[in-house]
Design a protein around this motif. Sequence first.
Motif, mmCIF file in Angstrom:
data_model
loop_
_atom_site.group_PDB
_atom_site.id
_atom_site.type_symbol
_atom_site.label_atom_id
_atom_site.label_comp_id
_atom_site.label_asym_id
_atom_site.label_seq_id
_atom_site.Cartn_x
_atom_site.Cartn_y
_atom_site.Cartn_z
ATOM 1 N N THR A 28 0.844 21.094 -6.419
ATOM 2 C CA THR A 28 -0.416 20.829 -6.295
ATOM 3 C C THR A 28 0.273 19.301 -5.910
ATOM 4 N N HIS A 30 -2.103 14.330 -7.316
ATOM 5 C CA HIS A 30 -2.621 14.371 -7.990
ATOM 6 C C HIS A 30 -2.137 12.812 -7.228
ATOM 7 N N ASP A 37 -5.726 13.794 -19.307
ATOM 8 C CA ASP A 37 -6.342 15.652 -19.388
ATOM 9 C C ASP A 37 -7.300 15.909 -19.314
ATOM 10 N N PRO A 38 -8.036 16.278 -18.707
ATOM 11 C CA PRO A 38 -7.162 17.841 -17.935
ATOM 12 C C PRO A 38 -6.284 16.201 -16.336
ATOM 13 N N ILE A 39 -5.356 16.812 -16.074
ATOM 14 C CA ILE A 39 -4.654 16.635 -14.686
ATOM 15 C C ILE A 39 -6.220 16.344 -13.968
ATOM 16 N N VAL A 40 -6.163 15.959 -12.668
ATOM 17 C CA VAL A 40 -6.721 14.960 -11.482
ATOM 18 C C VAL A 40 -6.397 15.825 -10.339
ATOM 19 N N THR A 41 -6.704 16.779 -9.559
ATOM 20 C CA THR A 41 -5.973 17.470 -8.353
ATOM 21 C C THR A 41 -6.968 17.103 -7.244
ATOM 22 N N GLY A 62 4.683 19.589 -14.693
ATOM 23 C CA GLY A 62 4.250 18.897 -14.163
ATOM 24 C C GLY A 62 4.717 17.215 -14.710
ATOM 25 N N LYS A 96 -6.115 8.161 -20.657
ATOM 26 C CA LYS A 96 -4.959 8.456 -20.019
ATOM 27 C C LYS A 96 -3.878 7.666 -20.354
#
Length: 197
Positions: A28, A30, A37-41, A62, A96
């Motif tokens: 993925t 990023h 959190d949650p991670i940006v995809t 990750g 973050k």
Amino acid sequence: MVSAIYYFATTEDQLMLLDHLGERMRVTLHPWWTVADPIVTWTRDDALRASEVMVASAELGGPIAIRPGDPAMEEFSRAGVFNRINWERMYSNEGKGIVDPNSSPVLFWQPAAVGEEGIIRTSSIGSQADHPAAISEAYDRWVKRTASWARRRGTRVWGLEQDSLRPDLDFQIDVLNSIYALPGALEKLGSGVAGRR
């Protein structure tokens, strides 16, 4: 970049790299540095418009996020100094962290902007870790396989030999690193498009 391969690429070449990496199925994309959190995809299009991209493998895990007070931020090593500098440079809001390059099994990808008329710029992909094998042997192999793919698919067009390596191509480059041209980029360079850092 601690361990990277530098290359020229068209958009089509970059898409072939993403296919090789298994984007969508095995990896993925990023934003680099900031870990939410949650991670940006990101989508492929998002990543190709960015200057710094994190490539994460589902198999390897990750990114590991760090913040002030974490041991990786407090150490007096070169990595610790850069972690603090990057925190100050990249920190945007609460909740973050930033990626810890010495414990995160991720690739750092810098896809060059494509589309500037008459110019193609270098891209790079690799690891920011001081010692990739210290993260894991599987991660170290992934870093090496990725660089090996670009070397096999590409043609070396720049290096210590500088102008004598490919005197027929138009380069203005201020590094001695080897640079490869992936197939689409090599065609463009051969037709008169200039190669720039």
